[in-house]
Write a protein that holds these residues in place. Structure first.
Motif, PDB file in Angstrom:
ATOM      1  N   UNK A  30      -9.293  -1.047   2.980  1.00  0.00           N
ATOM      2  CA  UNK A  30      -7.862  -1.518   3.012  1.00  0.00           C
ATOM      3  C   UNK A  30      -7.940  -2.887   2.200  1.00  0.00           C
ATOM      4  N   UNK A  40      -9.333 -17.773  -7.948  1.00  0.00           N
ATOM      5  CA  UNK A  40      -9.040 -16.320  -7.553  1.00  0.00           C
ATOM      6  C   UNK A  40      -9.182 -15.322  -8.455  1.00  0.00           C
ATOM      7  N   UNK A  97      -9.883  -3.858  -0.048  1.00  0.00           N
ATOM      8  CA  UNK A  97     -10.221  -3.655  -1.491  1.00  0.00           C
ATOM      9  C   UNK A  97      -8.895  -3.367  -1.943  1.00  0.00           C
ATOM     10  N   UNK A  98      -8.105  -2.313  -1.208  1.00  0.00           N
ATOM     11  CA  UNK A  98      -6.944  -1.535  -1.835  1.00  0.00           C
ATOM     12  C   UNK A  98      -5.762  -3.030  -1.856  1.00  0.00           C
ATOM     13  N   UNK A  99      -5.932  -3.871  -1.251  1.00  0.00           N
ATOM     14  CA  UNK A  99      -5.004  -5.159  -1.299  1.00  0.00           C
ATOM     15  C   UNK A  99      -5.314  -6.208  -2.193  1.00  0.00           C
ATOM     16  N   UNK A 100      -6.461  -5.973  -2.786  1.00  0.00           N
ATOM     17  CA  UNK A 100      -7.069  -6.838  -3.948  1.00  0.00           C
ATOM     18  C   UNK A 100      -7.902  -8.010  -3.716  1.00  0.00           C
ATOM     19  N   UNK A 101      -8.639  -7.780  -2.515  1.00  0.00           N
ATOM     20  CA  UNK A 101      -9.588  -8.892  -2.186  1.00  0.00           C
ATOM     21  C   UNK A 101     -10.594  -8.828  -3.295  1.00  0.00           C
ATOM     22  N   UNK A 102     -11.438 -10.179  -3.475  1.00  0.00           N
ATOM     23  CA  UNK A 102     -12.625 -10.071  -4.235  1.00  0.00           C
ATOM     24  C   UNK A 102     -13.896  -9.850  -3.673  1.00  0.00           C
ATOM     25  N   UNK A 117       0.947  -1.145   0.012  1.00  0.00           N
ATOM     26  CA  UNK A 117       0.080  -0.072   0.001  1.00  0.00           C
ATOM     27  C   UNK A 117       1.113   1.228  -0.019  1.00  0.00           C
ATOM     28  N   UNK A 129     -16.474  -9.943  -8.865  1.00  0.00           N
ATOM     29  CA  UNK A 129     -16.387  -8.890  -7.891  1.00  0.00           C
ATOM     30  C   UNK A 129     -16.592  -7.418  -8.418  1.00  0.00           C
ATOM     31  N   UNK A 131     -14.153  -5.787  -9.499  1.00  0.00           N
ATOM     32  CA  UNK A 131     -12.944  -5.099  -9.403  1.00  0.00           C
ATOM     33  C   UNK A 131     -12.296  -4.505 -10.347  1.00  0.00           C
ATOM     34  N   UNK A 155      -2.255  -1.724  -9.242  1.00  0.00           N
ATOM     35  CA  UNK A 155      -3.478  -1.018  -8.489  1.00  0.00           C
ATOM     36  C   UNK A 155      -4.108  -1.959  -7.736  1.00  0.00           C
ATOM     37  N   UNK A 156      -4.196  -3.286  -7.925  1.00  0.00           N
ATOM     38  CA  UNK A 156      -5.262  -4.104  -7.124  1.00  0.00           C
ATOM     39  C   UNK A 156      -4.328  -4.345  -6.033  1.00  0.00           C
ATOM     40  N   UNK A 157      -2.996  -4.238  -5.918  1.00  0.00           N
ATOM     41  CA  UNK A 157      -2.380  -4.525  -4.635  1.00  0.00           C
ATOM     42  C   UNK A 157      -1.933  -3.297  -3.723  1.00  0.00           C
ATOM     43  N   UNK A 158      -2.651  -2.167  -4.247  1.00  0.00           N
ATOM     44  CA  UNK A 158      -2.744  -0.817  -3.464  1.00  0.00           C
ATOM     45  C   UNK A 158      -1.718   0.215  -3.556  1.00  0.00           C
ATOM     46  N   UNK A 187     -12.625 -14.805  -9.175  1.00  0.00           N
ATOM     47  CA  UNK A 187     -13.240 -14.074  -8.145  1.00  0.00           C
ATOM     48  C   UNK A 187     -13.056 -12.630  -8.383  1.00  0.00           C
ATOM     49  N   UNK A 188     -11.847 -12.291  -8.631  1.00  0.00           N
ATOM     50  CA  UNK A 188     -11.838 -10.815  -8.620  1.00  0.00           C
ATOM     51  C   UNK A 188     -12.440 -10.003  -9.816  1.00  0.00           C
TER      52      UNK A 188
END
Lengths: 357, 357, 357, 357
Positions: C194, B311, C196-201, B175, B318, B320, B196-199, B314-315
């Motif tokens: 947070x 996974x 979301x920012x780290x990529x959770x689905x 982040x 969702x 995202x 971006x997805x990882x912050x 799943x992204x």
């Protein structure tokens, strides 16, 4: 003004013992009276003009001594205590320090990141081949020596033990890993010890000097290879049944050792580089699996700071490891030029020298 | 014997659509009837003879389809289900898989580690630019498509989404990190999305093609640099106020992008390499801080297996991320040679093509 | 002696605005003139006597302001600059800081580890619900506000954004993870952001207040569960098809939320606890799989220090997230008692208040 | 139909040796003729009805033997080879396995995660206190014994060595860490060895049985505390100068050991739990710093699979550790009921028994 003796870089190929003022200290600093120090391979690079430092700088970055005086802001320590400080002296308050990269500390750029910025002693400020040394950011860097440990027992902590161990740490050596260490100088020997300390099974040391190979076995190498006696890569692949090693530690700083380290890696393995290089490196396409091998190549500058030093001394105090045998020769500070002469030419089977002011 | 159409490597510069037997399957395999697939940059390397495969091999490693038949040992799936499989199809039972390095799976050596061994489709076994494909180790590799996702929505999962994201994952983007991505082809664009997805905060994309730079901004780039409009390293250092980037992702496979990626790293930063290289790489001494910069260089082969695919879907499910816009052209399998022609020459602003048997 | 207004803890259930001397600063400190601050849920615990602090202490740990004066040793900053400091103000030089655990900094024990020792503002030293605040170890803690960000845009950085994000970070949320967040107060909402920012689905928020549930959806929750409308565990297991979540974030501090968080974990999952508890916790045997479930339970105190603050502001500046909507009410410092009244009773849909001296 | 002898769970407090058919194997299985096995503490839980298994099940999960027969799909092994398999036998192809959590493998739920699902031998399928055992997913689980290692030298690998080491691994023991191990049964002793193997400095073992405390010292404990001779927490805080330990390993499964382990942690430390609990656990508010201590509590089920076994045997083969002294008693399979009698009552200083069919 009180003066002291100090080993000073005069010009290429000339480090001499001279008189200098005893350092002044600021409120966050400590003045340490040295009781033991040593010469590092890096100092030889400096001597030869291969690594540039300012003329007149006191050389040396491996201090063992006694607190002579503390700056007004320094708490938690008192004068007369036996201490070491790491070769790298992080401030603690830079952005680099605060994101866990304290060796790369340094005021040189806007955001406080600067390559090698954490290495100050004998590099950007006066070092410790002298009677006294100023330790910057003393609260982050002074580390008390346990009473039961001698100067020589902790003399390797500031640099080579910290550096060598970091080769295994940054390589993320795991229980049961197979590790190869390329070059068995003091750093490589400590890398062998570090790999053992982190649980490696097979540990393969590579060198050609008999005394080093013998010490490597004492410190944990299960196999030792003489690189003059056949192809190193083939020998290691044979020992590992064609599998390669999980972690290869480079401890010299040449294309040859770097490339061999890469070639013996299993897919997904890690090349942990400790050497100081003096020319560009080449990554052969096949050794890199064209970029598809899930390889890791990591380089590391000696970790410092008082917590690191505390932990290393803790390992020594627990009896897990004894690096005192690496001290093969002893000199008075007055004779440091002779010590440079011996160490610089690697005469008489020298590994490390102890210098006592 | 029933036959099917398949895109076959005949010789350098010739991939043709031909008739082949529908694959037999073993007890651990599945037969999948393809509904959509695509062409990858790697397939162009194969076409041009730059990456060697056997003559007669069916090309393609990005399958979307329907389970036609299951081997006797395969449990947990049933015929008629919509599935994808990753470009990399780990067995699950090799030593490489069991120590978390499943892309380097493979039977080739004593201990089951082999570089690129996990890449089988269109490399060591018949691929999926065809009407049917055999999926090996089906229990480890079939992944059910959620009902609400179309073929095109999941078409990027098997390779470019998994590969691009892995650039950010292996770079350990945190982040607030600053990230640069070199080359904005499909993989680089997915690396932007992954960062971006990882912050990441600041994300800098580097390319020169306008459409790519536009898509990069849509996927998360905060800055886009045209490398033809000035020195890339200087531009990135200016954007980062002289600090450099935490993670640089290389997504092309050239000395130039690799070297620039290294030069823009802050001390302690990570170069995450995704490109497929075709010649040796050079690490300049200064860019490597002579080995003392605490740098990390990591390379990655596309992660596969059903959990990875689950996974990624799943992204997408969702909401995202939407990679469907990357599909710029559509072809019938019958017209795949025209698709190769277009994609191989990067005509008409093509990013990815969808091929439907 | 110059004085200022400050919100002072007098006794249980009494925090009042009073006159105090403007703080003196030492050589490593900074004096910051506050322009905006806020009230934290923890301050309400202090108000109610549930968390003990010294009588007469100035409360508040979320400072936004302007550098009024710098100690003699402070470099790299200048008076007049806009800055924030984290709620937690690590020294940078303790053993805790130097081994990466800076929130647990503190002089209280021999080796510099002390639980919660890094939390000083409004806890062990005067806080920032005042016109001025002394920032200790200024070089480690002052962080410049980018010009294009307003006070309110960065007001959440010192505590709730750092804390909420750390819930996702310490839970090690990965791309495609399924995450549940229990309780959607300001911290829980930041945990959603947070994750979301780290990529959770899939991100499942749990609360019962409509406004909070609405904001949770805006910040990234894909599902929101009202815990008064049925069994929370069953609802989450249904959403996850019986699989459970990879990471459950507890953001309240009760047995009920802690236990539910544990019960919805998949084997091998992580319970990331952010809440401040007020009684012993119970781990049910079955929910813990009798110790054989490969579970992780981690607790976290808000990360601080200038690098953390820089990164959080970087995320805001990049447009990735906007927490300004959490500021539902605004008060002058003169009216802070009314602000405590409103916030303490959670009236009028309050989420966070902005206090301007 | 050929029969064999096997130790069978009949009912609470009755495990008897009986005749059973030699197991059939499927195409992915292997039949192993046992040469040595042992009894685990968990088996005693089964015997006493504290852990439920099906009546008639063959008990035992620590196999050493010779491949008698291989399923049609099994490659890479041949009949007659000496092998072990882990107590936990992951399939390799479940979602749990593919995301690195192979001990929690299992077909029980939609997505392939199930607590303890990877533990099959003597739990959900017939175990190895017998003449023969069926090894499921043989390619993932058979591991060749190096020629120079005896059965007894590798007998601890399948369970207690893997479990004990995992206590140190999951606790992320680092070089120089201080570690406490609560309870010095076979698992706790292996945890001591694991902590040493990973580089801990001070290692404090806690027990009251003299023989165990002696062996703990041999395996690496620098301090041993008798918990009947004073307050354990106070003793450990004294040894660590008030600092606490970095990692506390719980190896028994009681509230008392769990709670003490938590109380001796430094802020930011890790409680690594290996014990099998039989009742709810309580986390005292103060010991948990009200949720603000940055603590980690992790539980672990024995890691299995052939790569894990290979690594453990590699450690033994390299001479790093010798666990053979843990084998204090030897029995023929015919006398296994006597072995249960002895081991179950912990008579005669028994640590581990070797059972030879």
């Amino acid at each position: 003004m009180a003066t002291m003796k100090a080993a000073i870089f005069v010009e290429k190929n000339r480090i001499v013992l001279d008189e200098k003022p005893i350092p002044d200290i600021g409120p966050a600093d400590a003045l340490v009276r040295l009781t033991t120090t040593t010469i590092c391979g890096t100092d030889i690079h400096i001597l030869r003009g291969e690594y540039p430092v300012a003329k007149g700088l006191t050389i040396g970055h491996e201090p063992v001594g006694i607190i002579e005086k503390l700056g007004a802001q320094v708490q938690g320590f008192s004068e007369g205590q036996r201490v070491i400080a790491g070769a790298i002296t992080p401030s603690g308050h830079s952005n680099a320090c605060l994101c866990g990269c304290s060796s790369q500390d340094g005021p040189g750029t806007l955001h406080g990141f600067k390559a090698i910025g954490g290495w100050k002693f004998g590099n950007t400020i006066d070092g410790c081949q002298a009677e006294y040394v100023r330790v910057p950011d003393a609260m982050a860097n002074l580390s008390l020596i346990p009473d039961n440990l001698s100067d020589e027992q902790v003399l390797m902590c500031p640099d080579i033990m910290s550096t060598g161990f970091s080769g295994a740490e940054r390589g993320d050596v795991k229980i049961g890993d197979t590790v190869a260490v390329f070059a068995l100088g003091p750093i490589g020997l400590c890398a062998v010890a570090g790999a053992r300390l982190k649980g490696a099974g097979t540990i393969i040391g590579v060198d050609t000097v008999n005394t080093r190979m013998t010490v490597a076995r004492q410190l944990g190498a299960t196999h030792v290879i003489d690189f003059t006696q056949g192809n190193v890569v083939e020998q290691i692949m044979a020992i590992t049944y064609g599998r390669g090693v999980d972690v290869a530690i480079e401890a010299l700083g040449t294309q040859s050792t770097f490339e061999s380290a890469l070639r013996v890696l299993r897919p997904g393995g890690t090349l942990s580089s400790l050497g100081v290089y003096s020319s560009d490196l080449r990554i052969p396409l096949d050794a890199f699996a064209a970029g598809l091998g899930d390889y890791n190549i990591v380089s590391t500058l000696c970790p410092g700071g008082k917590e690191r030093m505390r932990r290393l001394m803790e390992v020594i105090a627990s009896g897990r490891i004894d690096l005192a045998p690496l001290v093969t020769h002893r000199f008075k500070l007055d004779d440091i030029e002779a010590a440079y002469e011996l160490f610089g030419h690697q005469r008489d089977g020298v590994m490390k020298v102890a210098i006592t002011p």
